[in-house]
Design a protein around this motif. Structure first.
Motif, mmCIF file in Angstrom:
data_model
loop_
_atom_site.group_PDB
_atom_site.id
_atom_site.type_symbol
_atom_site.label_atom_id
_atom_site.label_comp_id
_atom_site.label_asym_id
_atom_site.label_seq_id
_atom_site.Cartn_x
_atom_site.Cartn_y
_atom_site.Cartn_z
ATOM 1 N N SER A 69 -36.491 10.519 -93.784
ATOM 2 C CA SER A 69 -36.856 9.180 -93.295
ATOM 3 C C SER A 69 -37.645 8.409 -94.346
ATOM 4 N N THR A 70 -38.490 9.114 -95.084
ATOM 5 C CA THR A 70 -39.247 8.458 -96.151
ATOM 6 C C THR A 70 -38.306 7.941 -97.238
ATOM 7 N N ALA A 71 -37.309 8.757 -97.568
ATOM 8 C CA ALA A 71 -36.328 8.326 -98.561
ATOM 9 C C ALA A 71 -35.597 7.079 -98.086
ATOM 10 N N GLU A 72 -35.221 7.070 -96.816
ATOM 11 C CA GLU A 72 -34.510 5.905 -96.261
ATOM 12 C C GLU A 72 -35.394 4.665 -96.305
ATOM 13 N N GLN A 73 -36.658 4.823 -95.948
ATOM 14 C CA GLN A 73 -37.582 3.685 -95.957
ATOM 15 C C GLN A 73 -37.767 3.123 -97.361
ATOM 16 N N GLN A 74 -37.708 3.996 -98.347
ATOM 17 C CA GLN A 74 -37.910 3.565 -99.730
ATOM 18 C C GLN A 74 -36.609 3.163 -100.414
ATOM 19 N N VAL A 77 -45.913 32.305 -95.502
ATOM 20 C CA VAL A 77 -46.992 31.408 -95.096
ATOM 21 C C VAL A 77 -46.435 30.327 -94.179
ATOM 22 N N SER A 78 -45.454 29.585 -94.651
ATOM 23 C CA SER A 78 -44.763 28.586 -93.825
ATOM 24 C C SER A 78 -43.328 29.063 -93.655
ATOM 25 N N ASN A 79 -43.000 29.506 -92.452
ATOM 26 C CA ASN A 79 -41.672 30.094 -92.263
ATOM 27 C C ASN A 79 -40.569 29.037 -92.241
ATOM 28 N N LEU A 80 -39.345 29.518 -92.207
ATOM 29 C CA LEU A 80 -38.180 28.633 -92.290
ATOM 30 C C LEU A 80 -38.164 27.619 -91.155
ATOM 31 N N ALA A 81 -38.489 28.053 -89.940
ATOM 32 C CA ALA A 81 -38.463 27.150 -88.791
ATOM 33 C C ALA A 81 -39.438 25.984 -88.994
ATOM 34 N N MET A 82 -40.616 26.292 -89.511
ATOM 35 C CA MET A 82 -41.616 25.250 -89.755
ATOM 36 C C MET A 82 -41.134 24.274 -90.828
ATOM 37 N N GLN A 83 -40.522 24.810 -91.867
ATOM 38 C CA GLN A 83 -40.100 23.947 -92.961
ATOM 39 C C GLN A 83 -38.908 23.070 -92.576
ATOM 40 N N VAL A 84 -37.993 23.631 -91.788
ATOM 41 C CA VAL A 84 -36.860 22.823 -91.320
ATOM 42 C C VAL A 84 -37.365 21.695 -90.418
ATOM 43 N N ALA A 85 -38.362 21.986 -89.607
ATOM 44 C CA ALA A 85 -38.927 20.960 -88.720
ATOM 45 C C ALA A 85 -39.522 19.804 -89.511
ATOM 46 N N GLY A 86 -39.921 20.066 -90.753
ATOM 47 C CA GLY A 86 -40.523 19.008 -91.562
ATOM 48 C C GLY A 86 -39.547 18.195 -92.382
ATOM 49 N N THR A 87 -38.290 18.644 -92.460
ATOM 50 C CA THR A 87 -37.336 17.941 -93.326
ATOM 51 C C THR A 87 -37.045 16.494 -92.910
ATOM 52 N N PRO A 88 -37.046 16.156 -91.606
ATOM 53 C CA PRO A 88 -36.793 14.752 -91.262
ATOM 54 C C PRO A 88 -37.773 13.777 -91.900
ATOM 55 N N THR A 89 -39.005 14.227 -92.147
ATOM 56 C CA THR A 89 -39.991 13.357 -92.784
ATOM 57 C C THR A 89 -39.543 12.964 -94.190
ATOM 58 N N PHE A 90 -38.998 13.924 -94.918
ATOM 59 C CA PHE A 90 -38.538 13.636 -96.281
ATOM 60 C C PHE A 90 -37.352 12.671 -96.258
ATOM 61 N N TYR A 111 -29.776 21.133 -100.031
ATOM 62 C CA TYR A 111 -30.710 22.252 -99.827
ATOM 63 C C TYR A 111 -31.216 22.280 -98.385
ATOM 64 N N PHE A 112 -31.527 21.101 -97.850
ATOM 65 C CA PHE A 112 -31.969 21.031 -96.458
ATOM 66 C C PHE A 112 -30.878 21.543 -95.518
ATOM 67 N N SER A 142 -31.595 7.391 -102.143
ATOM 68 C CA SER A 142 -30.570 8.315 -101.680
ATOM 69 C C SER A 142 -31.154 9.721 -101.563
ATOM 70 N N PRO A 143 -30.852 10.439 -100.466
ATOM 71 C CA PRO A 143 -31.366 11.802 -100.311
ATOM 72 C C PRO A 143 -30.424 12.857 -100.895
ATOM 73 N N GLU A 144 -29.438 12.422 -101.701
ATOM 74 C CA GLU A 144 -28.377 13.342 -102.105
ATOM 75 C C GLU A 144 -28.848 14.510 -102.963
ATOM 76 N N LEU A 145 -30.028 14.401 -103.571
ATOM 77 C CA LEU A 145 -30.542 15.531 -104.340
ATOM 78 C C LEU A 145 -31.202 16.584 -103.447
#
Length: 262
Positions: free
Chosen positions: A221-226, A206-219, A236-237, A229-232
């Motif tokens: 950047s949101t972690a940084e704003q809050q 449904v959502s291929n790997l390319a699409m999902q990798v493109a969305g990882t910066p949002t996760f 995986y990313f 730590s993104p270490e968990l």
């Protein structure tokens, strides 16, 4: 965003709460082992743990909650004694050794076993009997595989709660949403298994790997704003990005599994 000092105080309080909880569990487990289940009263446990009895109710809800936690503690101790060998040279002997180990633990620690029966609904999934084939070594491997997936879920949940930690959001309000979401996503394991079996990682995507990798910066950047730590999530990313650079953008996430197998 809430004041940083308040967030630090909250984190410190959370650590102190977990330390107090562990102290109570260990005190109750010691009483259970030495004097039996009847000795595990809230008053006796409070004295042994060096705190007031009302604190136990705040930490565990009630005595049953405490006993359930002690049962989990005992079961974890049992798992720690298990030696998992995926392909033992003699599966039958390995099965006998595992049984002997369980019997030895039960004889040495009879009191926790009374809690296992009482709280079998909580402990039923990891200790329930399911036939997984003639290879006895695979039974233990299945146990560890299931528990590994459990800890992966716990890691994602920890990150989710961390994201709202500094905000005026009640964790109890997020919890049911999170639980429903995890239940909704759980059937995805069937598609992963089907893709692994067929070797076609693009099957049913449904959502291929390319699409999902493109969305990882949002996760990230949101972690940084809050201030989280993104270490968990980052490992995986990174595996997702590696798989993408190998030219597998049309795949599902299943290809990450091949990167893990050495």
């Amino acid at each position: 965003m809430a004041n940083g000092a308040t967030a630090v105080d909250s984190d410190t309080a959370a650590v102190g709460r977990e330390q107090a909880r562990q102290r109570v569990i260990e005190a109750a487990a010691d009483l259970l082992a030495r004097e039996g289940r009847d000795a595990v009263t809230t008053r006796a446990v409070a004295v042994a743990a060096g705190m007031q009895a009302p604190a136990i109710y705040r930490l565990f809800g009630d005595k049953d909650g405490l006993l359930e936690a002690v049962a989990e503690h005992g079961f974890a101790a049992f798992l720690a004694t298990k030696n998992v060998e995926a392909r033992p040279q003699d599966p039958i002997e390995d099965l006998r050794a595992g049984w002997d180990l369980a019997v030895e633990f039960g004889l040495a620690n009879p009191a926790p076993y009374t809690l296992f029966e009482r709280h079998q609904q909580t402990l039923g999934v990891p200790v329930g009997t399911t036939y997984v084939g003639e290879d006895a070594g695979f039974a233990a491997l299945h146990d560890v595989a299931l528990l590994s997936a459990m800890y992966g879920m716990f890691a994602g949940s920890a990150h989710a709660f961390a994201l709202i930690r500094k905000e005026d959001i009640d964790p109890a309000a997020l919890a049911p949403l999170l639980a429903d979401w995890l239940v909704a996503m759980a059937p995805a394991v069937h598609q992963t298994a089907d893709q692994l079996r067929s070797g076609d990682y693009t099957k049913g995507v449904v959502s291929n790997l390319a699409m999902q990798v493109a969305g990882t910066p949002t996760f990230l950047s949101t972690a940084e704003q809050q201030g989280v730590s993104p270490e968990l999530l980052s490992p995986y990313f990174e595996l997702m990005r590696r798989r993408l650079t190998e030219g597998n953008g049309e795949e599902d996430l299943t290809g990450v599994i091949d990167l893990l197998v050495r």
